[in-house]
Design a protein around this motif. Structure first.
Motif, PDB file in Angstrom:
ATOM      1  N   CYS A   1       0.831  -1.207   0.000  1.00 43.93           N
ATOM      2  CA  CYS A   1       0.000   0.000   0.000  1.00 43.93           C
ATOM      3  C   CYS A   1       0.866   1.258   0.000  1.00 43.93           C
ATOM      4  O   CYS A   1       0.553   2.240  -0.688  1.00 43.93           O
ATOM      5  N   TRP A   2       1.942   1.222   0.752  1.00 41.52           N
ATOM      6  CA  TRP A   2       2.853   2.373   0.780  1.00 41.52           C
ATOM      7  C   TRP A   2       3.378   2.678  -0.619  1.00 41.52           C
ATOM      8  O   TRP A   2       3.410   3.832  -1.051  1.00 41.52           O
ATOM      9  N   SER A   3       3.773   1.642  -1.347  1.00 44.23           N
ATOM     10  CA  SER A   3       4.321   1.861  -2.694  1.00 44.23           C
ATOM     11  C   SER A   3       3.262   2.388  -3.653  1.00 44.23           C
ATOM     12  O   SER A   3       3.584   3.102  -4.611  1.00 44.23           O
ATOM     13  N   LEU A   4       1.997   2.047  -3.409  1.00 42.62           N
ATOM     14  CA  LEU A   4       0.924   2.457  -4.312  1.00 42.62           C
ATOM     15  C   LEU A   4       0.370   3.840  -3.983  1.00 42.62           C
ATOM     16  O   LEU A   4      -0.130   4.539  -4.872  1.00 42.62           O
ATOM     17  N   TYR A   5       0.467   4.243  -2.716  1.00 42.01           N
ATOM     18  CA  TYR A   5      -0.160   5.494  -2.290  1.00 42.01           C
ATOM     19  C   TYR A   5       0.824   6.608  -1.938  1.00 42.01           C
ATOM     20  O   TYR A   5       0.436   7.774  -1.873  1.00 42.01           O
ATOM     21  N   ALA A   6       2.076   6.265  -1.669  1.00 48.54           N
ATOM     22  CA  ALA A   6       3.028   7.276  -1.194  1.00 48.54           C
ATOM     23  C   ALA A   6       3.329   8.309  -2.277  1.00 48.54           C
ATOM     24  O   ALA A   6       3.207   8.045  -3.480  1.00 48.54           O
TER      25      ALA A   6
ATOM     26  N   ALA B   1       8.224  11.717  -3.703  1.00 55.81           N
ATOM     27  CA  ALA B   1       9.376  12.093  -2.879  1.00 55.81           C
ATOM     28  C   ALA B   1       9.645  11.058  -1.790  1.00 55.81           C
ATOM     29  O   ALA B   1      10.790  10.826  -1.400  1.00 55.81           O
ATOM     30  N   GLU B   2       8.579  10.420  -1.296  1.00 56.23           N
ATOM     31  CA  GLU B   2       8.746   9.386  -0.271  1.00 56.23           C
ATOM     32  C   GLU B   2       9.270   8.091  -0.885  1.00 56.23           C
ATOM     33  O   GLU B   2      10.182   7.455  -0.357  1.00 56.23           O
ATOM     34  N   VAL B   3       8.687   7.717  -2.014  1.00 53.58           N
ATOM     35  CA  VAL B   3       9.028   6.438  -2.632  1.00 53.58           C
ATOM     36  C   VAL B   3      10.473   6.417  -3.116  1.00 53.58           C
ATOM     37  O   VAL B   3      11.190   5.427  -2.940  1.00 53.58           O
ATOM     38  N   PHE B   4      10.913   7.512  -3.718  1.00 56.99           N
ATOM     39  CA  PHE B   4      12.229   7.520  -4.348  1.00 56.99           C
ATOM     40  C   PHE B   4      13.349   7.977  -3.421  1.00 56.99           C
ATOM     41  O   PHE B   4      14.487   8.122  -3.850  1.00 56.99           O
TER      42      PHE B   4
ATOM     43  N   ALA C   1       9.237  -6.296  -1.970  1.00 52.16           N
ATOM     44  CA  ALA C   1       9.733  -7.175  -3.037  1.00 52.16           C
ATOM     45  C   ALA C   1       9.039  -8.533  -2.981  1.00 52.16           C
ATOM     46  O   ALA C   1       8.657  -9.099  -4.014  1.00 52.16           O
ATOM     47  N   ARG C   2       8.849  -9.038  -1.768  1.00 55.07           N
ATOM     48  CA  ARG C   2       8.248 -10.365  -1.608  1.00 55.07           C
ATOM     49  C   ARG C   2       6.784 -10.377  -2.060  1.00 55.07           C
ATOM     50  O   ARG C   2       6.362 -11.241  -2.836  1.00 55.07           O
TER      51      ARG C   2
ATOM     52  N   THR D   1       6.943  -2.755  -9.760  1.00 52.64           N
ATOM     53  CA  THR D   1       7.174  -2.493  -8.335  1.00 52.64           C
ATOM     54  C   THR D   1       8.221  -3.448  -7.781  1.00 52.64           C
ATOM     55  O   THR D   1       9.126  -3.046  -7.043  1.00 52.64           O
ATOM     56  N   GLU D   2       8.113  -4.708  -8.149  1.00 54.54           N
ATOM     57  CA  GLU D   2       9.100  -5.701  -7.717  1.00 54.54           C
ATOM     58  C   GLU D   2      10.489  -5.335  -8.222  1.00 54.54           C
ATOM     59  O   GLU D   2      11.471  -5.358  -7.464  1.00 54.54           O
TER      60      GLU D   2
END
Length: 372
Positions: free
Chosen positions: A84-89, A92-95, A111-112, A122-123
């Motif tokens: 969820c973090w990767s989809l909603y962040a 600036a947070e993700v990278f 990753a898992r 994303t993986e």
């Protein structure tokens, strides 16, 4: 019959405006269906099938409410939270590069779970960032990110996710960190490496970990720490001790194959068997065998006791032989003492290269010594 656990709403990713409720263990997440269906994920197929299933009402569909959520099996709340973090962040947070241990763990979770549900991009991104973290980490540094990456639990998780995702780059980045950690000699780290190598059949790590544990001796094999050795591991150690002892005993009579330098060969038509030229060539090969035997015996009789080399420490013996060969090439040892005066110097240099290759061959073949 015990009471069922009442699921709780996730504090961050139970989004009131969401339209799909998902339960992971005892945690409820409420997210947007279109977000989960991106990146060619397995959820896209799942949701597309829903559209073709007859239903009397929307309330009967899985995921429509807390009482009827989509239940994911085999995942943890932390893993789904990372997704969820990767989809909603925000970008600036993700990278932003990981700066704490929790950041690294979140990427491992990501990753898992992205691998499981085929979030391909994303993986790939998560694995890339993890690889960059490993290659830039300094094992001697005390900063939080370097220190956390070089701990056994994190290395174990990184190794597992590299194998799960079949990511060779991450695996190659983790291997030298394992080696640095193992050579510090902590028993619990070595046993942890043995365990993960056995589980994932990682031959280079398996061979090195078992070798270093073998050198610790039988008292350590019976160690009752947090990573107690199994019966099978003890059997492998005994087998390895026997096989490597035999290899050490045979070392003086088994020099590496010498490839003669072109300057050692005679011109065409010269050097027919029985001539002086042929004898000179043969003498070079004999000198190499004599030199190898002499260096090995000297190392065993003098260097071994002075440097406290264990009788089964095959790798250290080979490294010491290479050091002596380098000294001969540099003129720091008396060549006549070892019978190398009859060797072509270029051939002697090739002999050193062959000896260095032998170290690598032994290192990568260690796993074959530790068998049940």
């Amino acid at each position: 019959m015990g009471a069922q656990t009442v699921p709780v709403r996730d504090s961050e990713y139970y989004i009131s405006e969401g339209n799909t409720t998902i339960r992971v263990e005892g945690t409820l997440f409420k997210v947007h269906r279109y977000i989960l269906a991106r990146d060619g994920s397995a959820f896209e197929n799942m949701f597309s099938l829903d559209a073709h299933v007859p239903s009397f009402s929307d309330s009967s569909r899985e995921g429509c409410s807390d009482e009827n959520p989509i239940v994911l099996h085999g995942d943890t709340p932390d893993e789904f939270r990372a997704l969820c973090w990767s989809l909603y962040a925000l970008p600036a947070e993700v990278f932003q590069m990981p700066s704490t241990q929790s950041d690294v763990i979140r990427l491992i979770h990501l990753a898992r779970i992205s691998h499981k549900y085929t979030f391909r991009s994303t993986e790939s991104w998560a694995l890339h960032v993890l690889t960059v973290c490993q290659t830039s980490a300094d094992p001697s540094s005390t900063d939080s990110i370097s220190a956390s990456i070089t701990t056994t639990p994190i290395l174990t998780q990184l190794t597992e996710v590299a194998v799960l995702c079949n990511n060779e780059e991450l695996h190659e980045a983790v291997e030298p960190i394992w080696a640095d950690l193992l050579f510090t000699g902590q028993t619990d780290d070595i046993v942890a490496a043995m365990t993960v190598a056995d589980k994932l059949n990682l031959r280079p790590l398996l061979g090195l970990a078992y070798y270093l544990m073998m050198l610790k001796g039988k008292d350590e094999w019976n160690w009752n720490g947090p990573h107690k050795l199994t019966r099978d591991q003890r059997i492998k150690l005994l087998s390895g001790y026997y096989n490597i002892s035999r290899a050490c005993d045979a070392l003086p009579s088994n020099p590496p194959t010498l490839v003669h330098h072109p300057s050692c060969y005679m011109p065409p038509g010269v050097g027919v068997q029985g001539t002086a030229a042929h004898t000179s060539h043969v003498r070079c090969g004999e000198a190499w065998s004599s030199l190898w035997s002499g260096l090995t015996l000297r190392m065993l009789n003098d260097g071994g006791s002075a440097l406290k080399i264990q009788s089964v420490d095959l790798l250290r013996k080979l490294h010491l032989i290479n050091h002596l060969l380098e000294s001969l090439l540099n003129g720091n040892e008396d060549s006549a003492m070892f019978g190398s005066a009859n060797m072509n110097k270029n051939c002697l240099r090739n002999g050193l290269k062959a000896s260095e290759d032998k170290v690598n061959d032994v290192l990568y073949g260690l796993a074959d010594c530790f068998v049940e």
